[in-house]
Design an enzyme around this catalytic site. Structure first.
Site, mmCIF file in Angstrom:
data_model
loop_
_atom_site.group_PDB
_atom_site.id
_atom_site.type_symbol
_atom_site.label_atom_id
_atom_site.label_comp_id
_atom_site.label_asym_id
_atom_site.label_seq_id
_atom_site.Cartn_x
_atom_site.Cartn_y
_atom_site.Cartn_z
ATOM 1 C CB THR A 1 -0.876 -0.028 1.263
ATOM 2 O OG1 THR A 1 -1.807 -1.093 1.162
ATOM 3 C CG2 THR A 1 -1.615 1.284 1.470
ATOM 4 N N GLY B 1 -10.083 -3.334 2.632
ATOM 5 C CA GLY B 1 -9.251 -3.276 3.823
ATOM 6 C C GLY B 1 -9.345 -1.935 4.524
ATOM 7 C CG ASP B 2 -5.760 -0.465 6.307
ATOM 8 O OD1 ASP B 2 -5.028 0.544 6.382
ATOM 9 O OD2 ASP B 2 -5.416 -1.474 5.683
ATOM 10 C CB THR C 1 1.691 0.390 4.669
ATOM 11 O OG1 THR C 1 1.936 -0.797 3.897
ATOM 12 C CG2 THR C 1 2.934 0.677 5.497
ATOM 13 N N GLY C 2 0.106 -2.185 5.863
ATOM 14 C CA GLY C 2 0.208 -3.415 6.631
ATOM 15 C C GLY C 2 -0.968 -4.328 6.387
ATOM 16 C CG HIS C 3 -3.029 -8.489 7.926
ATOM 17 N ND1 HIS C 3 -3.565 -9.143 8.996
ATOM 18 C CD2 HIS C 3 -3.657 -9.009 6.830
ATOM 19 C CE1 HIS C 3 -4.470 -10.019 8.583
ATOM 20 N NE2 HIS C 3 -4.530 -9.960 7.276
ATOM 21 N N GLY C 4 -4.361 -5.303 6.466
ATOM 22 C CA GLY C 4 -5.531 -4.448 6.617
ATOM 23 C C GLY C 4 -6.479 -4.864 7.708
ATOM 24 N NE ARG D 1 -8.748 -7.151 2.410
ATOM 25 C CZ ARG D 1 -7.693 -6.365 2.523
ATOM 26 N NH1 ARG D 1 -7.363 -5.566 1.524
ATOM 27 N NH2 ARG D 1 -6.982 -6.345 3.626
#
Length: 322
Positions: free
Chosen positions: A182, A212-213, A233-236, A210
């Site tokens: 991201t 995400g954040d 940024t990262g695992h949403g 899907r």
């Protein structure tokens, strides 16, 4: 209030592969330069973050705009958000297709509608209505994103679930496998106005639909000129669980520095969810916070015509910006 202007960008956080390190580092630097040039030209933080994120979206090395990853149906669905920290107005889009620069569409949602978020077909219809051109899908699909989907085929659970769990933990650092490329930017202009923006193609082999954040205000992006701005940024799904962006702002509102707040929030996210990621932060005086719980995060910021940039923890390079 007069503030020394700053623009900071990230090109995602990841662990494991090192094959695209140089390209991601260079892309982050070029985006910071683009955002800085726009900031000097207009003295407007919103213009700066849009320009920086557009540069990242146009670079196929990143998972945003051109280069967005493919879902489990082999299609691109992109998300983006932008926020004006002075008015607290924001705009976002989710699951959009065939749009070269979703961050610009997100800004149009903010400026041309009474809504904060448009999704899917409705977002694309809005883009057509206001004259944002549709591009052929093949112009957005990169060889890298195609290869990522091939790698994930038949292995969805491992890549999208377990791949984001910790693989090596000690009291100083939490590493997690997987890619979170991201992109995002935060800026503060000479008038003390803060803006933030985030854009993504999501996770390779994600389910159709899907989200995400990234397009959700307070989760993957937030800006408040009374405090500061954040892009994550990262695992949403992990970011969503802990409201990462607003958590960082909340910590800053207690008097914590941008750096300490970023570190504390990401460590909290790991402790509660085992989710890895990173964030870039500016307070409303232009002080920088950045941290990541992965092996790498491509980042760069410009202040006083000097660029600071890095890729691995505890290593910062500096170069003058012409």
């Amino acid at each position: 209030m007069s503030v020394a202007p700053v623009v900071i960008v990230h090109g995602g956080a990841w662990s494991g592969g090192t094959g695209q390190c140089d390209a991601r580092a260079e892309g982050a630097k070029q985006a910071a330069i683009a955002g800085w040039a726009r900031l000097k030209e207009t003295e407007n933080s919103m213009d700066a973050v849009e320009a920086a994120v557009r540069a990242l979206e146009d670079d196929p090395i990143f998972d945003a705009g051109t280069g967005s990853v493919l879902n489990d149906a082999g299609k691109i669905e992109m998300d983006a958000a932008i926020m004006d920290g002075t008015t607290l107005n924001s705009g976002a889009v989710a699951c959009v297709q065939n749009i070269k620069n979703p961050v610009t569409l997100a800004r149009k949602v903010m400026e041309n509608t009474h809504h904060c978020l448009l999704v899917g077909e409705g977002a694309n219809e809005f883009a057509e209505k206001i004259g944002i051109p549709v591009v052929p899908t093949e112009e957005l699909v990169s060889e890298l994103s195609t290869n990522k989907l091939k790698f994930c085929e038949g292995n969805y659970d491992d890549r999208v679930g377990h791949a984001f769990k910790a693989t090596n933990i000690n009291k100083h650092k939490k590493h997690a496998q997987g890619e979170h490329d991201t992109v995002g930017a935060v800026a503060v202009d000479p008038h003390g106005n803060v803006a933030a923006a985030t854009s993504t193609g999501g996770i390779t082999a994600k389910m159709v639909g899907r989200v995400g954040d990234s397009p959700l205000i307070g989760l993957g992006c937030y800006g408040d000129s009374d405090t500061g701005g954040v892009s994550c940024t990262g695992h949403g799904e992990s970011i969503m669980k802990v409201h990462l962006a607003s958590r960082i702002i909340m910590y800053m509102e207690t008097g914590m520095s941008a750096q300490d707040a970023t570190e504390l929030a990401l460590d909290y996210m790991y402790r509660r969810t085992e989710g890895a990621g990173g964030a870039i932060v500016l307070d409303n005086k232009g002080n920088v916070g950045l941290h990541f719980t992965t092996d790498f995060m491509a980042w760069a910021y410009v202040k006083d015509d000097v660029m600071h940039h890095g890729l691995v923890p505890d290593t910062i390079h500096q170069v003058a910006v012409e």
